[in-house]
Write an enzyme that holds these catalytic residues in place. Structure first.
Site, PDB file in Angstrom:
ATOM      1  CE1 TYR A 135      -3.000   3.088   0.495  1.00 31.59           C
ATOM      2  CE2 TYR A 135      -3.631   2.234   2.635  1.00 31.59           C
ATOM      3  CZ  TYR A 135      -3.773   3.166   1.632  1.00 31.59           C
ATOM      4  OH  TYR A 135      -4.678   4.190   1.783  1.00 31.59           O
ATOM      5  CE  LYS A 163      -5.857   1.262  -1.004  1.00 34.03           C
ATOM      6  NZ  LYS A 163      -5.775   2.684  -1.153  1.00 34.03           N
TER       7      LYS A 163
HETATM    8  O1  MN9 Z   1      -8.672   4.079  -0.610  1.00 39.19           O
HETATM    9  C1  MN9 Z   1      -8.711   6.406  -0.730  1.00 39.19           C
HETATM   10  N1  MN9 Z   1      -7.567   6.983  -0.117  1.00 39.19           N
HETATM   11  C2  MN9 Z   1      -7.585   7.529   1.104  1.00 39.19           C
HETATM   12  C3  MN9 Z   1      -8.409   5.049  -1.224  1.00 39.19           C
HETATM   13  O2  MN9 Z   1      -8.569   7.597   1.781  1.00 39.19           O
HETATM   14  C4  MN9 Z   1      -6.319   8.084   1.617  1.00 39.19           C
HETATM   15  C5  MN9 Z   1      -9.272   7.244  -1.885  1.00 39.19           C
HETATM   16  O3  MN9 Z   1     -10.420   6.595  -2.312  1.00 39.19           O
HETATM   17  C6  MN9 Z   1      -9.600   8.678  -1.484  1.00 39.19           C
HETATM   18  O4  MN9 Z   1     -10.374   8.689  -0.316  1.00 39.19           O
HETATM   19  C7  MN9 Z   1     -10.385   9.406  -2.568  1.00 39.19           C
HETATM   20  C8  MN9 Z   1     -10.616  10.877  -2.228  1.00 39.19           C
HETATM   21  O5  MN9 Z   1      -9.396  11.584  -2.266  1.00 39.19           O
HETATM   22  O6  MN9 Z   1      -9.709   9.298  -3.770  1.00 39.19           O
END
Ligand code: MN9
Length: 290
Positions: A135, A163
């Site tokens: 990640y 990821k």
């Molecule tokens: O899981 C998410 N990353 C984080 C992935 O929360 C740090 C993204 O889906 C973001 O929430 C999304 C909004 O910036 O892209």
């Protein structure tokens, strides 16, 4: 091995009025996402408030998702913690209950060297027989592995992918080029088509909790060569994400689910609940676009 490619919802964790994990609501959301056609779930990651859960709660979340989803979709458990020992324990646990893969954020806070971070990842990968997904989220973890270091990790027999949550799409493309067999997931939902342009195999996202259908379509449009349709849908999703960013992404996502008839409660402290004005703003801005 189950297919690791595709659209994976990074599940939110619902809390009830007493601030306990609400397993019934979690199960309800899983059913809705499976109906929408997701390929799988990413469980107890940043979006799932992993670092705000007790060990017992994290295990409860892993178990609830597996018991609900069964073998219908692919399940990736985020097992990341600051401690290698603890991450390995979670990894062994999720393997024992039937997860398909594990994933881990780099150990953070103590400013470990990249060599120590790499050791951490290899220890997790060596501890289980299900594959590990790195990640990569430098903005949150503070850890920025180099291209060579990522490629070296991806050469490990049991490290299957990354990821990729970063705006550096040049680096993503370089990983793609160096590691053609790696599974690469787009991490920022608002940049899904940028990721697709650089060759990702799918995405793991928080906004999929309530709009997985849009991201399934974006990927399909892209892959069938309908770039214009993919761009239009990305643009629509980004209007929603812009509104979420104004109020706080996870807190906003819970409000949206609550407006859709779920009971996800609020994020745990120190996150703040949204004000009535913010809830109203999300209702007016987002609901018409869903
Ligand atoms: O899981 C998410 N990353 C984080 C992935 O929360 C740090 C993204 O889906 C973001 O929430 C999304 C909004 O910036 O892209």
């Amino acid at each position: 091995m189950k297919n690791l490619k595709g659209i994976f919802t990074a599940l939110l964790t619902p809390f009830d009025a007493n601030d306990n994990v609400n397993t019934a609501e979690l199960a309800k959301l899983i059913e809705r996402n499976i109906e929408q056609g997701v390929d799988g779930f990413y469980v107890a990651g940043s979006t799932g408030e992993a670092f705000l859960l007790s060990e017992e709660e994290r295990r409860l979340v892993y178990k609830t998702v597996k018991d609900t989803a069964g073998d219908r979709v692919t399940l990736i458990a985020h097992v990341g913690t600051v401690s290698t020992k603890q991450a390995v324990e979670y990894a062994k646990y999720v393997e024992s209950i039937g997860y398909d893969a594990v994933s881990a954020v780099a150990p953070f806070y103590y400013k470990f060297s990249n060599a120590q971070v790499i050791e951490h990842y290899k220890a997790i990968a060596d501890s289980v027989s299900i594959p590990l997904i790195i990640y990569n989220i430098p903005a949150f973890s503070g850890v920025e592995l180099t291209l060579d270091e990522i490629a070296d990790l991806l050469a490990h027999d049991n490290i299957a992918g990354v990821k990729y949550t970063s705006n550096d799409y040049f680096k993503l493309q370089q990983i793609r080029d160096r590691c053609p067999d790696a599974i690469i997931y787009n991490g920022f939902d608002e940049l899904m088509i940028s990721g697709l342009a650089m060759g990702v195999d799918g995405g793991i996202g928080s906004t999929y909790n309530f709009m997985a259908d849009k991201f399934i379509k974006i990927r399909k449009f892209w892959e069938s060569g309908d770039i214009k349709a993919a761009q239009e849908l990305q643009c629509q999703a980004n209007k929603i994400i812009t509104a979420l960013c104004k109020v706080g992404v996870m807190a906003g996502e819970k409000v949206v689910l609550n407006l859709l008839g779920f009971d996800f409660g609020v994020c745990r402290k120190p996150f703040d609940p949204l004000s009535d004005e913010q809830v109203e703003y999300l209702k007016e801005t987002i609901l018409p676009l869903l």
